[in-house]
Design a protein around this motif. Structure first.
Motif, PDB file in Angstrom:
ATOM      1  N   SER A   1       3.585  -5.569  -6.616  1.00 22.72           N
ATOM      2  CA  SER A   1       3.379  -4.419  -5.727  1.00 22.72           C
ATOM      3  C   SER A   1       4.465  -4.367  -4.658  1.00 22.72           C
ATOM      4  CB  SER A   1       2.002  -4.514  -5.074  1.00 22.72           C
ATOM      5  OG  SER A   1       1.819  -3.493  -4.107  1.00 22.72           O
ATOM      6  N   PHE A   2       4.724  -5.510  -4.045  1.00 26.22           N
ATOM      7  CA  PHE A   2       5.772  -5.607  -3.026  1.00 26.22           C
ATOM      8  C   PHE A   2       7.124  -5.204  -3.590  1.00 26.22           C
ATOM      9  CE2 PHE A   2       9.111  -8.738  -1.704  1.00 26.22           C
ATOM     10  CZ  PHE A   2       9.460  -8.120  -0.507  1.00 26.22           C
TER      11      PHE A   2
ATOM     12  N   GLY B   1      -4.764  -7.469  -6.599  1.00 21.58           N
ATOM     13  CA  GLY B   1      -4.274  -8.785  -6.223  1.00 21.58           C
ATOM     14  C   GLY B   1      -4.955  -9.361  -5.003  1.00 21.58           C
ATOM     15  N   LEU B   2      -5.099  -8.561  -3.954  1.00 20.76           N
ATOM     16  CA  LEU B   2      -5.703  -9.056  -2.727  1.00 20.76           C
ATOM     17  C   LEU B   2      -7.155  -9.457  -2.954  1.00 20.76           C
ATOM     18  CD1 LEU B   2      -5.116  -7.491   0.757  1.00 20.76           C
ATOM     19  CD2 LEU B   2      -7.369  -8.287   0.118  1.00 20.76           C
TER      20      LEU B   2
ATOM     21  N   LEU C   1      -1.683 -13.410  -6.247  1.00 23.43           N
ATOM     22  CA  LEU C   1      -0.421 -13.419  -5.501  1.00 23.43           C
ATOM     23  C   LEU C   1       0.710 -12.830  -6.337  1.00 23.43           C
ATOM     24  CD1 LEU C   1      -0.622 -16.927  -3.769  1.00 23.43           C
ATOM     25  CD2 LEU C   1      -0.935 -14.670  -2.699  1.00 23.43           C
TER      26      LEU C   1
ATOM     27  N   MET D   1       0.378  -9.111  -6.231  1.00 29.74           N
ATOM     28  CA  MET D   1       0.839  -8.627  -4.927  1.00 29.74           C
ATOM     29  C   MET D   1       2.361  -8.648  -4.851  1.00 29.74           C
ATOM     30  SD  MET D   1      -2.055 -10.325  -2.409  1.00 29.74           S
ATOM     31  CE  MET D   1      -1.445  -9.498  -0.937  1.00 29.74           C
ATOM     32  N   TYR D   2       2.982  -9.634  -5.500  1.00 29.10           N
ATOM     33  CA  TYR D   2       4.449  -9.677  -5.543  1.00 29.10           C
ATOM     34  C   TYR D   2       5.002  -8.456  -6.275  1.00 29.10           C
ATOM     35  CZ  TYR D   2       9.123 -10.850  -7.175  1.00 29.10           C
ATOM     36  OH  TYR D   2      10.468 -10.791  -7.474  1.00 29.10           O
TER      37      TYR D   2
ATOM     38  N   VAL E   1      -1.894  -4.056  -5.554  1.00 35.10           N
ATOM     39  CA  VAL E   1      -2.276  -4.785  -4.346  1.00 35.10           C
ATOM     40  C   VAL E   1      -3.792  -4.770  -4.171  1.00 35.10           C
ATOM     41  CG1 VAL E   1      -2.093  -2.863  -2.692  1.00 35.10           C
ATOM     42  CG2 VAL E   1      -1.661  -5.220  -1.940  1.00 35.10           C
TER      43      VAL E   1
END
Length: 205
Positions: free
Chosen positions: A171-172, A19-20, A165, A168-169, A16
């Motif tokens: 990571s989620f 990604g961010l 993104l 981040m996915y 993240v």
């Protein structure tokens, strides 16, 4: 929550952070926002994209994860390099770096990312896609700067948004799957097939 919590998985944190920060800078490269957002990215690159990834890489070393160690510490250092480059230039500490020189540096990062991508064939499809997209991003930005083709830089910005993104996915997915102690958000199987050489949820950029 999972019973085995002696060591946390640092990968979602590093992912993240990468990604961010990547999404924010890519919004500038894609021409969606101007240089004012780039100035906001600099402290983010140091604090989140840079330091957090270095921290995650050191934790991956503790976990015995060679891939995660190399990936997180390298891309954490990349964000420190980017931030210091902008700060040094803006304060006159170094001469302005030419677009061609910047392009060569980004192409080298693309080469590094391409050989890291090979390792993801034994991890999972989600990480496979992150590293593939990141390699494409670096090459588009690199050759765009080297050849002076703004359209390639813009394209690199758009691919960079998707790359960030995507990270981040992952990571989620890894955080959510840990909390539920089962796969709730899919990461995909192993692209190459066969047993993994590293834990699927413990590695990434």
């Amino acid at each position: 929550m999972p019973a085995d919590t002696e060591f946390g998985n640092p990968a979602p944190l590093g992912l993240v952070g990468f990604g961010l920060t990547t999404v924010l800078l890519s919004l500038v490269n894609a021409g969606i926002f101007g240089s004012s957002l780039e100035m906001a990215v600099i402290p983010m690159a140091i604090a989140y994209g840079g330091t957090i990834q270095l921290f995650a890489g050191l934790l991956e070393y503790r976990n015995g994860n060679t891939f995660g160690t190399v990936a997180f510490t390298s891309y954490g250092a990349f964000w420190w390099w980017f931030a210091l480059l902008v700060l040094f230039e803006s304060n006159g500490l170094i001469d302005t770096v030419s677009p061609g020189a910047l392009g060569i540096a980004l192409i080298m990062w693309g080469i590094f990312t391409a050989y890291m991508w090979i390792g993801t064939f034994k991890l999972n499809w989600a990480l496979w896609s992150v590293f593939l997209l990141l390699a494409v991003t670096f090459f588009l930005l690199g050759f765009g700067n080297l050849l002076g083709i703004d359209a390639l830089v813009t394209a690199g910005g758009w691919v960079g948004i998707v790359t960030g993104l995507d990270a981040m996915y992952v990571s989620f997915a890894e955080v959510t799957n840990w909390c539920f102690d089962r796969e709730v958000v899919p990461l995909g199987g192993v692209p190459y097939g066969g047993p993994t050489t590293e834990p699927q949820t413990g590695t990434a950029d």
